[in-house]
Design a protein around this motif. Structure first.
Motif, PDB file in Angstrom:
ATOM      1  N   LYS A  34       0.831  -1.210   0.000  1.00 52.89           N
ATOM      2  CA  LYS A  34       0.000   0.000   0.000  1.00 52.89           C
ATOM      3  C   LYS A  34       0.867   1.262   0.000  1.00 52.89           C
ATOM      4  N   LYS A  35       1.911   1.247   0.821  1.00 53.72           N
ATOM      5  CA  LYS A  35       2.763   2.442   0.908  1.00 53.72           C
ATOM      6  C   LYS A  35       3.554   2.651  -0.379  1.00 53.72           C
ATOM      7  N   LEU A  36       4.066   1.568  -0.963  1.00 54.55           N
ATOM      8  CA  LEU A  36       4.804   1.709  -2.216  1.00 54.55           C
ATOM      9  C   LEU A  36       3.883   2.127  -3.355  1.00 54.55           C
ATOM     10  N   GLN A  37       2.645   1.671  -3.319  1.00 61.24           N
ATOM     11  CA  GLN A  37       1.679   2.083  -4.341  1.00 61.24           C
ATOM     12  C   GLN A  37       1.543   3.604  -4.355  1.00 61.24           C
ATOM     13  N   GLN A  38       1.516   4.211  -3.180  1.00 60.01           N
ATOM     14  CA  GLN A  38       1.421   5.665  -3.095  1.00 60.01           C
ATOM     15  C   GLN A  38       2.717   6.340  -3.531  1.00 60.01           C
ATOM     16  N   GLU A  39       3.850   5.804  -3.100  1.00 59.03           N
ATOM     17  CA  GLU A  39       5.139   6.422  -3.400  1.00 59.03           C
ATOM     18  C   GLU A  39       5.539   6.309  -4.865  1.00 59.03           C
ATOM     19  N   LEU A  40       5.190   5.194  -5.478  1.00 59.86           N
ATOM     20  CA  LEU A  40       5.688   4.902  -6.822  1.00 59.86           C
ATOM     21  C   LEU A  40       4.657   5.173  -7.898  1.00 59.86           C
ATOM     22  N   SER A  41       3.579   5.828  -7.561  1.00 62.68           N
ATOM     23  CA  SER A  41       2.503   6.097  -8.508  1.00 62.68           C
ATOM     24  C   SER A  41       3.038   6.734  -9.786  1.00 62.68           C
ATOM     25  N   PHE A  43       7.950  -0.173 -12.765  1.00 61.41           N
ATOM     26  CA  PHE A  43       8.981  -0.965 -12.097  1.00 61.41           C
ATOM     27  C   PHE A  43       8.934  -2.404 -12.591  1.00 61.41           C
ATOM     28  N   ILE A  44      10.045  -3.090 -12.410  1.00 62.13           N
ATOM     29  CA  ILE A  44      10.116  -4.526 -12.603  1.00 62.13           C
ATOM     30  C   ILE A  44      10.502  -5.129 -11.264  1.00 62.13           C
ATOM     31  N   MET A  45       9.943  -6.287 -10.927  1.00 60.50           N
ATOM     32  CA  MET A  45      10.191  -6.895  -9.619  1.00 60.50           C
ATOM     33  C   MET A  45      10.819  -8.279  -9.777  1.00 60.50           C
ATOM     34  N   TYR A  46      11.892  -8.494  -9.023  1.00 58.69           N
ATOM     35  CA  TYR A  46      12.535  -9.798  -8.931  1.00 58.69           C
ATOM     36  C   TYR A  46      12.409 -10.306  -7.500  1.00 58.69           C
ATOM     37  N   THR A  47      12.277 -11.621  -7.349  1.00 58.17           N
ATOM     38  CA  THR A  47      12.193 -12.188  -6.015  1.00 58.17           C
ATOM     39  C   THR A  47      12.885 -13.541  -5.950  1.00 58.17           C
ATOM     40  N   SER A  48      13.398 -13.850  -4.782  1.00 56.94           N
ATOM     41  CA  SER A  48      13.844 -15.205  -4.488  1.00 56.94           C
ATOM     42  C   SER A  48      12.682 -16.162  -4.703  1.00 56.94           C
ATOM     43  N   ASP A  49      13.002 -17.391  -5.117  1.00 56.48           N
ATOM     44  CA  ASP A  49      11.938 -18.372  -5.345  1.00 56.48           C
ATOM     45  C   ASP A  49      11.540 -19.117  -4.077  1.00 56.48           C
ATOM     46  N   LEU A  50      12.203 -18.836  -2.951  1.00 60.66           N
ATOM     47  CA  LEU A  50      11.781 -19.454  -1.693  1.00 60.66           C
ATOM     48  C   LEU A  50      10.450 -18.851  -1.253  1.00 60.66           C
ATOM     49  N   LYS A  51       9.597 -19.683  -0.654  1.00 59.64           N
ATOM     50  CA  LYS A  51       8.196 -19.336  -0.437  1.00 59.64           C
ATOM     51  C   LYS A  51       7.999 -18.036   0.339  1.00 59.64           C
ATOM     52  N   ARG A  52       8.769 -17.822   1.410  1.00 60.42           N
ATOM     53  CA  ARG A  52       8.553 -16.629   2.235  1.00 60.42           C
ATOM     54  C   ARG A  52       8.847 -15.344   1.477  1.00 60.42           C
ATOM     55  N   SER A  53       9.804 -15.403   0.562  1.00 58.88           N
ATOM     56  CA  SER A  53      10.107 -14.235  -0.265  1.00 58.88           C
ATOM     57  C   SER A  53       9.068 -14.080  -1.371  1.00 58.88           C
ATOM     58  N   LYS A  54       8.726 -15.185  -2.019  1.00 59.93           N
ATOM     59  CA  LYS A  54       7.735 -15.131  -3.101  1.00 59.93           C
ATOM     60  C   LYS A  54       6.386 -14.645  -2.586  1.00 59.93           C
ATOM     61  N   GLN A  55       5.970 -15.124  -1.415  1.00 67.34           N
ATOM     62  CA  GLN A  55       4.692 -14.671  -0.868  1.00 67.34           C
ATOM     63  C   GLN A  55       4.731 -13.179  -0.553  1.00 67.34           C
ATOM     64  N   THR A  56       5.840 -12.702   0.002  1.00 68.83           N
ATOM     65  CA  THR A  56       5.986 -11.266   0.255  1.00 68.83           C
ATOM     66  C   THR A  56       5.863 -10.495  -1.050  1.00 68.83           C
ATOM     67  N   ILE A  73       2.886  -7.662  -2.301  1.00 64.78           N
ATOM     68  CA  ILE A  73       3.292  -6.303  -2.674  1.00 64.78           C
ATOM     69  C   ILE A  73       2.948  -6.036  -4.138  1.00 64.78           C
ATOM     70  N   ALA A  74       3.248  -7.007  -4.991  1.00 62.95           N
ATOM     71  CA  ALA A  74       3.018  -6.852  -6.427  1.00 62.95           C
ATOM     72  C   ALA A  74       1.556  -6.619  -6.760  1.00 62.95           C
ATOM     73  N   ALA A  75       0.658  -7.155  -5.939  1.00 60.07           N
ATOM     74  CA  ALA A  75      -0.774  -6.987  -6.187  1.00 60.07           C
ATOM     75  C   ALA A  75      -1.177  -5.516  -6.160  1.00 60.07           C
ATOM     76  N   TYR A  76      -0.463  -4.720  -5.370  1.00 59.65           N
ATOM     77  CA  TYR A  76      -0.768  -3.286  -5.286  1.00 59.65           C
ATOM     78  C   TYR A  76      -0.035  -2.471  -6.349  1.00 59.65           C
ATOM     79  N   LEU A  77       0.952  -3.068  -6.975  1.00 61.19           N
ATOM     80  CA  LEU A  77       1.752  -2.330  -7.953  1.00 61.19           C
ATOM     81  C   LEU A  77       1.483  -2.771  -9.384  1.00 61.19           C
ATOM     82  N   GLY A  78       0.609  -3.758  -9.536  1.00 58.85           N
ATOM     83  CA  GLY A  78       0.299  -4.238 -10.876  1.00 58.85           C
ATOM     84  C   GLY A  78       1.468  -4.937 -11.536  1.00 58.85           C
ATOM     85  N   LEU A  79       2.278  -5.647 -10.739  1.00 57.69           N
ATOM     86  CA  LEU A  79       3.474  -6.305 -11.257  1.00 57.69           C
ATOM     87  C   LEU A  79       3.342  -7.818 -11.159  1.00 57.69           C
ATOM     88  N   LYS A  80       4.147  -8.515 -11.942  1.00 59.26           N
ATOM     89  CA  LYS A  80       4.267  -9.959 -11.847  1.00 59.26           C
ATOM     90  C   LYS A  80       5.708 -10.267 -11.463  1.00 59.26           C
TER      91      LYS A  80
END
Length: 213
Positions: free
Chosen positions: A52-59, A63-76, A80-87
């Motif tokens: 939510k906070k990044l959605q406001q800041e980065l309006s 951006f492009i988003m990379y994540t570790s494939d381990l579950k705790r990172s991917k879930q995070t 976050i990506a749901a609010y930024l429209g990213l995959k």
């Protein structure tokens, strides 16, 4: 002159790093490393707050988003990506350090059974674990990729130990610098890194915990 200006602008980058939020292994005394723990309910809420906070800041900024494939990172990343429209793009180079035979064991077991107390980047807690130099060498190709490509706005979701290595790389330090210093973050911490038009690298914000609230 116009070509020069465009060339300089292409060097500018904003990199936002996010340490994954609270995971089950933070609450049950187990080792994280290369194990797949879910986020806790608190960790999910923390990730949503970051989004939510990044959605406001980065309006208005792409951006492009990379994540570790381990579950705790991917879930995070997913929350976050749901609010930024990213995959989020999964990269196993962003995994936490592999601690070998203590994976699946408790932190208490690790402390009682470690084979070597780490003092340098080349030491390994266990014979089948990664040293921090191993992590450095695993991460370096990915780091070089994102620093030389045309992606100007990047979000990276990863793990504490891995991000410590990333920050040293970003500041153009050698792996040996980790023998005597490091930048340590906390779960849910958000950091802002910039490379300006002259190629100078600047850390503007490090492990800001206000985003999880």
């Amino acid at each position: 002159m116009r070509k020069y200006i465009l060339g300089e602008l292409s060097k500018m980058k904003t990199i936002i790093t996010i340490h994954h939020t609270q995971s089950v292994h933070h609450t049950n005394g187990m080792v994280g490393s290369w194990t797949d723990w879910d986020l806790t309910e608190l960790g999910i809420n923390q990730a949503i707050n970051i989004g939510k906070k990044l959605q406001q800041e980065l309006s208005g900024r792409a951006f492009i988003m990379y994540t570790s494939d381990l579950k705790r990172s991917k879930q995070t990343a997913d929350h976050i990506a749901a609010y930024l429209g990213l995959k989020p793009i999964l990269r196993n180079e962003l995994r936490e350090r592999n601690l070998g035979k203590c994976c699946g064991k408790s932190v208490h077991w690790l402390k009682e059974n470690m084979e070597l107390q780490e003092k340098t980047v080349d030491d390994r807690l266990f014979s089948d674990a990664e040293s921090r130099r191993d992590v450095w060498n695993r991460l370096k190709p990915f780091f070089n990729e994102i620093m030389t490509n045309n992606e100007r706005n990047i979000i990276i979701v990863s793990h504490g130990d891995l991000l410590s290595v990333f920050y040293a790389m970003f500041m153009s330090l050698e792996a040996e610098s980790l023998n005597h210093s490091e930048i340590f973050g906390l779960p849910g911490g958000v950091s802002y890194l910039h490379e300006n038009e002259t190629g100078k690298r600047i850390i503007k914000k490090i492990s800001d915990m206000s985003y999880i609230k």
